[in-house]
Design an enzyme around this catalytic site. Structure first.
Site, short mmCIF file in Angstrom:
data_model
loop_
_atom_site.label_atom_id
_atom_site.label_comp_id
_atom_site.label_asym_id
_atom_site.label_seq_id
_atom_site.Cartn_x
_atom_site.Cartn_y
_atom_site.Cartn_z
NE ARG A 44 2.22 -6.63 -3.16
CZ ARG A 44 2.97 -7.73 -3.28
NH1 ARG A 44 4.09 -7.71 -3.95
NH2 ARG A 44 2.58 -8.87 -2.73
CE1 TYR B 4 1.64 -9.82 -9.55
CE2 TYR B 4 1.46 -11.96 -8.49
CZ TYR B 4 1.79 -10.62 -8.43
OH TYR B 4 2.28 -10.09 -7.27
CG ASN C 69 7.67 -6.16 -13.31
OD1 ASN C 69 7.89 -5.95 -12.12
ND2 ASN C 69 6.57 -6.76 -13.74
NE ARG D 102 3.79 -22.49 -9.53
CZ ARG D 102 5.01 -22.71 -9.10
NH1 ARG D 102 5.45 -22.09 -8.04
NH2 ARG D 102 5.80 -23.55 -9.71
CG HIS E 209 5.33 -2.41 -11.10
ND1 HIS E 209 6.23 -3.31 -10.56
CD2 HIS E 209 5.82 -1.19 -10.83
CE1 HIS E 209 7.21 -2.64 -10.00
NE2 HIS E 209 7.00 -1.35 -10.15
CG LEU E 210 2.66 -7.98 -14.76
CD1 LEU E 210 3.07 -9.24 -14.04
CD2 LEU E 210 2.12 -8.28 -16.13
CB SER E 211 -0.46 -5.44 -9.86
OG SER E 211 0.79 -5.38 -9.18
O1 CA2 Z 1 2.83 -6.01 -10.48
C1 CA2 Z 1 3.99 -6.33 -10.72
O2 CA2 Z 1 4.44 -6.43 -11.85
C2 CA2 Z 1 4.94 -6.65 -9.57
O3 CA2 Z 1 6.24 -6.19 -9.91
C3 CA2 Z 1 4.92 -8.15 -9.41
C4 CA2 Z 1 5.74 -8.65 -8.23
C5 CA2 Z 1 5.32 -7.92 -6.96
O4 CA2 Z 1 6.15 -8.31 -5.88
C6 CA2 Z 1 5.38 -6.42 -7.13
O5 CA2 Z 1 4.93 -5.82 -5.93
C7 CA2 Z 1 4.52 -5.97 -8.27
C8 CA2 Z 1 5.54 -10.15 -8.00
C9 CA2 Z 1 5.79 -10.99 -9.20
C10 CA2 Z 1 5.33 -12.38 -8.87
O6 CA2 Z 1 4.93 -13.00 -10.04
C11 CA2 Z 1 4.21 -14.15 -9.92
C12 CA2 Z 1 3.64 -14.62 -11.06
C13 CA2 Z 1 2.87 -15.76 -11.00
C14 CA2 Z 1 2.71 -16.44 -9.81
C15 CA2 Z 1 3.30 -15.95 -8.68
C16 CA2 Z 1 4.05 -14.82 -8.72
#
Ligand code: CA2
Length: 145
Positions: free
Chosen positions: A111, A23, A74, A18, A100-102
């Protein structure tokens, strides 16, 4: 041999299924394969775990003491809310790297705060799935120094 624990927090089990525009299309299973290969190339071992539950992540951090040399985490959205995970990391005194990915600083203001960042020795973010092998390399560099 160095033993590294990679923890992924809430919703990261949905990776690749998703919101690919945010992501990416790589799944958490793909990332685990990437991590295992990277670790083998560096002569270290990795254990990857994911949970949607704060307490389970905390239990894994506590249990890491005496077992793992480093923790890459993460923490997902718990990054911005969990003093409990921050305290758990402090309590085990294991070098911890935030991942983090982002780029959380380039996203919404809520954030920008990271409790993990207060206790981690470094952070890697904004590289998508490629950040995971980068994090392993950074951790090995830190543990070897
Ligand atoms: O960028 C990142 O790795 C985060 O840790 C990802 C978190 C977010 O709340 C952080 O601010 C930054 C969210 C992960 C949600 O992952 C999803 C993956 C696919 C579809 C929906 C959500």
């Amino acid at each position: 041999m160095l033993n590294i624990l990679i923890l992924n927090g809430p919703n990261l089990n949905l990776l690749g299924t998703r919101q690919p525009e945010v992501y990416g299309t790589t799944t958490l299973d793909d990332i685990e394969v990437m991590c295992t290969k990277k670790a083998a190339g560096l002569g270290v071992t990795v254990t990857c775990r994911q949970s949607n539950h704060e307490g389970e992540l905390i239990d894994w951090i506590h249990a890491a003491r005496g077992v793992f040399d480093g923790i890459i985490i993460n923490a997902g959205a718990y990054t911005h809310t969990s003093i409990a995970i921050m305290d758990a990391i402090s309590s085990v005194e294991i070098p911890t790297l935030e991942l983090h990915l982002s780029d959380i600083h380039a996203r919404e203001e809520f954030r920008h705060v990271s409790y993990i960042g207060k206790v981690a020795f470094d952070a890697i973010m904004g590289h998508g799935a490629a950040g995971y092998p980068m994090a392993i390399e950074r951790m090995v560099q830190r543990l070897a120094s």
